[in-house]
Design a protein around this motif. Structure first.
Motif, PDB file in Angstrom:
ATOM      1  N   LEU A 142      56.885  54.639  46.553  1.00  0.00           N
ATOM      2  CA  LEU A 142      56.911  54.887  47.998  1.00  0.00           C
ATOM      3  C   LEU A 142      56.536  53.647  48.798  1.00  0.00           C
ATOM      4  O   LEU A 142      57.236  53.256  49.729  1.00  0.00           O
ATOM      5  N   ALA A 143      55.401  53.029  48.476  1.00  0.00           N
ATOM      6  CA  ALA A 143      54.920  51.898  49.271  1.00  0.00           C
ATOM      7  C   ALA A 143      54.127  50.950  48.393  1.00  0.00           C
ATOM      8  O   ALA A 143      53.787  51.264  47.242  1.00  0.00           O
ATOM      9  N   ALA A 144      53.818  49.780  48.960  1.00  0.00           N
ATOM     10  CA  ALA A 144      52.993  48.793  48.258  1.00  0.00           C
ATOM     11  C   ALA A 144      52.392  47.854  49.289  1.00  0.00           C
ATOM     12  O   ALA A 144      52.979  47.606  50.347  1.00  0.00           O
ATOM     13  N   GLY A 145      51.199  47.335  48.970  1.00  0.00           N
ATOM     14  CA  GLY A 145      50.561  46.323  49.800  1.00  0.00           C
ATOM     15  C   GLY A 145      50.323  45.061  49.006  1.00  0.00           C
ATOM     16  O   GLY A 145      50.014  45.113  47.812  1.00  0.00           O
ATOM     17  N   VAL A 146      50.485  43.918  49.662  1.00  0.00           N
ATOM     18  CA  VAL A 146      50.269  42.617  49.020  1.00  0.00           C
ATOM     19  C   VAL A 146      49.341  41.803  49.914  1.00  0.00           C
ATOM     20  O   VAL A 146      49.614  41.625  51.106  1.00  0.00           O
TER      21      VAL A 146
ATOM     22  N   ARG B  18      58.048  36.604  46.679  1.00  0.00           N
ATOM     23  CA  ARG B  18      58.392  36.996  45.298  1.00  0.00           C
ATOM     24  C   ARG B  18      58.000  38.447  45.047  1.00  0.00           C
ATOM     25  O   ARG B  18      58.743  39.206  44.416  1.00  0.00           O
ATOM     26  N   LEU B  19      56.822  38.837  45.531  1.00  0.00           N
ATOM     27  CA  LEU B  19      56.372  40.222  45.348  1.00  0.00           C
ATOM     28  C   LEU B  19      57.235  41.192  46.132  1.00  0.00           C
ATOM     29  O   LEU B  19      57.568  42.282  45.649  1.00  0.00           O
ATOM     30  N   ILE B  20      57.602  40.832  47.345  1.00  0.00           N
ATOM     31  CA  ILE B  20      58.451  41.702  48.165  1.00  0.00           C
ATOM     32  C   ILE B  20      59.731  42.047  47.416  1.00  0.00           C
ATOM     33  O   ILE B  20      60.173  43.198  47.395  1.00  0.00           O
TER      34      ILE B  20
ATOM     35  N   VAL C 172      52.633  43.181  53.830  1.00  0.00           N
ATOM     36  CA  VAL C 172      51.959  41.949  53.429  1.00  0.00           C
ATOM     37  C   VAL C 172      50.812  41.704  54.403  1.00  0.00           C
ATOM     38  O   VAL C 172      51.024  41.602  55.617  1.00  0.00           O
ATOM     39  N   ASN C 173      49.587  41.648  53.880  1.00  0.00           N
ATOM     40  CA  ASN C 173      48.372  41.464  54.671  1.00  0.00           C
ATOM     41  C   ASN C 173      48.213  42.533  55.755  1.00  0.00           C
ATOM     42  O   ASN C 173      47.692  42.274  56.845  1.00  0.00           O
ATOM     43  N   GLU C 174      48.632  43.726  55.449  1.00  0.00           N
ATOM     44  CA  GLU C 174      48.482  44.914  56.308  1.00  0.00           C
ATOM     45  C   GLU C 174      48.756  46.125  55.435  1.00  0.00           C
ATOM     46  O   GLU C 174      49.248  45.997  54.310  1.00  0.00           O
TER      47      GLU C 174
END
Length: 506
Positions: free
Chosen positions: A427-431, A441-443, A453-455
């Motif tokens: 569903l979601a992920a944070g980096v 790269r992670l995205i 990213v950073n949120e």
């Protein structure tokens, strides 16, 4: 008439609500009723009918009549847009009242629910802007030496059946209702049996103040076993929209395909929140707390798997525990409260089961995992931080839907990508990193419908939301959300003046 909820929440009488069908409250065909509790102290303050198959039939018939009527189906796009803007105005005018109803049903913080209600009208204004932009296209074709005209039309599906959960009742309804109305559909809604009152009051307000024609939005409360099944299996429902658990979503999908009708499913998650050494740790800790302890962890996109690089894990955990210990628990109606109760006792027991299970398998409860003794009711649990968690443990693989953060240590980027994607959910992920090449790269590598990213835990009406893998089917919000509520018709017109051979195409 439903009593005004803008007054103080403490009122002695039990309020009895009925289904809202064809523009009015209507008594159910059953006397069986469901009690609605305030999770903070267990007070029963309302009851609703346990809707029957007959009630659902009535609601679907009302929705069909409205869909085929001039009062709704005959509206011009600009007129339909005006109705959606009226809906937005109603939400603005009654935000305080509806926010209190949301909190009283599920125990979410009043400051979150009040803010949510005050912004909800923007969803309807956004989709109002699409009403006169639902366009087809002319397609160049070479049939009959180019003497055929082909174009497409985008048309409403008809009657939408929607089943929504208890954790964000009106927000998750709006993800469906706003685009469905913009496209010209009508709607039958089964809210969660735990949180039905805000939808019933909302329906009344739309009928009384938004010029929404009778039958366009109908609400039938009840349990999923009868009411939800009756709606999902109804022969005259043209589209199903569901938000809830993956297990129930699979059942809804099977029921939809047996008819078959289009279905959109927004399901569970076990989202990774990944902290790299280059991250601003203060910012990352705030984001992790926002991702798992806000809303008492009762959100599908909760960042429940907290992956922390081995270089910073010790400092990170110490600071996370310190922050978790400082979270102020209490009455969700108090604006100073930072975390409220779990929404109901069965869910509380589920959360505690997973904490106990994690300990049995070798995890350590660094903080929390218990019920405070100084708070009322039976649904509070402290924000919980688990360490020594392995990605193969059930606590790291199954959706808990509570304030439980599982901290998992990782050594390098390649390993954490593999671990983050090693899940049935997406569903979601944070980096969390200040290395932007690493962030990109992670995205690209993460299997998730939303990546921050950073949120963390940020959404808006204009950006699509939905999941990969077992986290769902289709998208909500944005232009993609509107596409879920239209169907495409292909039109062919001959200008040659003669019919081609019946034994060949074109």
């Amino acid at each position: 008439m439903v009593p005004d909820e803008s007054s103080d929440r403490t009122e002695p009488e039990l309020r009895e609500y009925n289904s809202f069908i064809d523009g009015e409250f209507r008594e159910s065909s059953t006397e069986d009723r469901i009690e609605v509790e305030y999770p903070y102290d267990g007070t029963v303050w309302a009851s609703v009918p346990n809707g029957t198959t007959e009630d659902v039939d009535d609601a679907v018939r009302a929705a069909r009549r409205a869909f085929e009527s001039d009062a709704w189906g005959g509206l011009q796009p600009s007129e339909r847009a005006a109705v959606l803007r009226n809906v937005a105005d109603v939400l603005d005018d009654h935000a305080e009242e509806l926010g209190k109803l949301e909190t009283r049903q599920n125990g979410k913080l009043i400051r979150e629910m009040d803010s949510q209600m005050r912004g909800l009208g923007e969803w309807y204004r956004y989709y109002a802007g699409f009403c006169d932009k639902i366009e087809g296209r002319v397609i160049p074709v070479e049939n009959k030496d180019g003497k055929m005209i082909n174009y497409t039309r985008k048309e409403p599906l008809g009657v939408v059946g929607a089943i929504t959960p208890w954790n964000s009742p009106l927000l998750l309804l709006t993800f469906k209702l706003a685009p469905a109305l913009a496209a010209g559909n009508t709607f039958v809604h089964k809210p969660s049996e735990l949180t039905p009152v805000s939808a019933l009051r909302f329906a009344e307000l739309l009928s009384a103040e938004a010029d929404l024609p009778p039958g366009v939005y109908n609400v039938v409360p009840g349990y999923g076993e009868e009411t939800g099944r009756a709606l999902a299996e109804h022969d005259d429902v043209d589209k199903l929209a569901f938000t809830g658990s993956t297990e129930v979503g699979r059942q809804i999908g099977q029921q939809a395909m047996s008819k078959p009708v289009p279905v959109s499913l927004e399901l569970g998650g076990k989202s990774p929140n990944i902290v790299f050494p280059s991250a601003d740790l203060d910012n990352a800790i705030n984001g992790v707390i926002k991702g798992i302890f806000a809303a008492t962890g009762q959100t599908c996109l909760a960042g429940s798997r907290v992956f922390v690089h081995e270089e910073v894990v010790e400092e990170f955990v110490d600071r996370l525990v310190e922050r978790a210990a400082a979270v102020k628990l209490g009455d969700p109606m108090d604006p100073k409260t930072e975390m409220g109760p779990v929404a109901f006792r069965d869910q509380w027991e589920k959360v505690n089961y997973y904490v106990d299970l994690a300990e049995d398998k070798g995890a350590t409860v660094a903080f929390g995992g218990d019920q405070p003794e100084d708070l009322p009711g039976e649904c509070f649990i402290r924000p919980t931080v688990l360490t020594d968690v392995d990605n193969d443990m059930r606590v790291a693989r199954e959706e808990i839907f509570g304030p439980v953060a599982s901290v998992i240590t990782f050594p390098d980027e390649e390993t954490v990508i593999e671990q983050a994607n090693d899940s049935e959910f997406g569903l979601a992920a944070g980096v969390w990193t200040n290395d932007m090449p690493q962030a990109f790269r992670l995205i690209e590598a993460l299997e998730a419908g939303t990546v921050w990213v950073n949120e963390y835990r940020t959404l808006t009406y204009s950006s699509p939301f939905g999941g990969y893998k077992a986290s769902g089917l289709g998208r909500e919000n944005g232009e993609e959300g509107l596409e879920e509520y239209v169907q495409t018709k292909s039109v062919w017109i001959d200008t040659a003046g003669e019919v081609s051979s019946p034994f060949k195409l074109g």
